[in-house]
Design a protein around this motif. Sequence first.
Motif, short mmCIF file in Angstrom:
data_model
loop_
_atom_site.label_atom_id
_atom_site.label_comp_id
_atom_site.label_asym_id
_atom_site.label_seq_id
_atom_site.Cartn_x
_atom_site.Cartn_y
_atom_site.Cartn_z
N TRP A 433 42.04 38.40 33.68
CA TRP A 433 42.59 37.06 33.91
C TRP A 433 43.65 37.08 35.01
O TRP A 433 43.67 36.22 35.89
N ALA A 434 44.55 38.05 34.93
CA ALA A 434 45.62 38.14 35.92
C ALA A 434 45.03 38.32 37.32
O ALA A 434 45.52 37.75 38.30
N PHE A 435 43.95 39.08 37.39
CA PHE A 435 43.28 39.29 38.68
C PHE A 435 42.65 37.97 39.14
O PHE A 435 42.81 37.56 40.30
N ALA A 436 41.92 37.32 38.23
CA ALA A 436 41.20 36.08 38.57
C ALA A 436 42.14 35.02 39.13
O ALA A 436 41.80 34.28 40.06
N GLU A 437 43.35 34.97 38.57
CA GLU A 437 44.31 33.94 39.01
C GLU A 437 44.75 34.15 40.45
O GLU A 437 45.22 33.21 41.09
N LYS A 438 44.60 35.36 40.98
CA LYS A 438 45.09 35.63 42.34
C LYS A 438 43.99 35.55 43.39
O LYS A 438 44.27 35.68 44.58
#
Length: 515
Positions: A433-438
Amino acid sequence: MSTSPTITTEMLVDGKLVPADSGATFTTINPATEEVVGEVADGAVAELDRATEAARRAFDATSWSTDHAFRARCLRQLQTALEAHGDELRALTTAEVGAPRFLLSGPQFDAPVADIAYCADLLERYEWRRDLGEREAFGIQSRRWLLREAAGVVAAITPWNFPWQINIAKVAPALAAGCTVVLKPAPDTPACATALGRIVAEETDIPAGVLNIFTSSDQAIGAQLSRDPRVDVVSFTGSTATGRKVMVDSAETLKKVFLELGGKSAFVALDDADLGTLAMLAGIAGVTHAGQGCALTTRVLVPRAKYDEAAEQIAAVMSGVGCGDPNDEATMCGPVISARQRDRVEGYLRLAEEEGGRFATGGGRPDRDKGFWIEPTLVVGLDNSARVAREEIFGPVLTLIAHDGDEDALRIANDSPYGLSGAVLSADNDRAWAFAEKVRTGTMSVNGGVWYGGDVPFGGYKQSGLGREMGELGFEEYLEAKTVAEPAQPATQATEPAQPATHTTEPATGAAGRN
Ligand code: NAD
């Protein structure tokens, strides 16, 4: 298969099914067999002009744009009629588009047809008039209202890869919003659009001029729509190069431009991702519909230490899938649309070799006498600066790229002129998720999630487009906003204005479908 019941050579102009004035037709062919699927009206400037005039008149001189209940009824009628013709239309789509049958129960036919109901429901529940409350300005206490109104005449210009999906994703929300439409499909897949026109004309009460369907072998004739002052909105799906031209042509009359363009999306495996899952998801995404999907993840980013193992596993999935007859339920990778497209993809395969890449699988044509085919191909040995990693190929070709950790993977994923889609895989959902947000992209899949649906907005960042298609945001692309203020009433007297007309009377011109 028999496609004759669904193929007409005619366009839909001002409520009538018409041939080209010249009588000219052009051929639409089956990309798997090179057999003729049908002959379609080869329209020219004069017919496009009449279609545009009809759309303008239907918008300006009938109650279509304000009669919400009638529009909802017409949309439901259209959905029912398309469903009733489902078997013929699915067969036509496989023949004309080379679309594997498994996709017909999804985005190639069933899903967009079902999503017409979403548009009908949305128009019925939409807040067309919103109370913005009271405020004093320039000494006058006023109550303000936000009215949403149909944007006007829409030119819908579409590509060939998912004709029902893309034609309906424009036509249904535009009609729901109260707009009138001129649909110009790609010359490679006109019969899916003329089949829609026949059903609209013969089996719905959609009035004359509200939906016009214009076909032509002339790739660039749509430019006339972008320049036409009678058109209020150009809703375009196609390549980024053509999208730029649409924007330039529309600038003269400053019309609203909505663009769904190309992509070069990244599928990122973080270092804890399961490679077997990656191979299945990324390998299959790369070959689905022979890679002819704008949102397919065509760059696959894997940890450098696992590069060779990932190459082996993805190549095994891709070669296992292979190419097949699109009529076969098991086929995932059918033909590409045309000889022109096959030549284009082959040009990129040669380029990959010139740039120093190798093929872990594929790299050529399968052994078939007829049709336009490319083997599922995995390009290895290149980094993100290679042209095959930067440019949209639109064939069953993946490029495998090594990354050195999350930060590097993010840099590479975002190092693209495009920003349409993407996917990330990790054993840790929060990390994914943290990756997807960026990632700078319009849609993201986290650990295999599927974002596709008529109720979900779809579109691109950067050079992948402007605006959103589908969902409430997609519907609102076809609306204007009008703010109205009146002197505020004392609280006890304030009354909400009536909602817009929802009477069920026929529009001024009457139903044209029977013409
Ligand atoms: P294309 O840009 O060649 O053509 C798209 C449409 O534009 C066709 O109807 C074509 O006749 C018309 N056209 C061509 N020149 C024009 C001009 N000067 N003015 C107005 N219209 C013109 O694209 P294509 O080859 O048919 O389709 C493949 C492309 O579409 C790929 O780049 C793909 O990524 C893109 N695509 C994007 C999405 C998305 O939603 N982002 C979806 C599907 C396809």
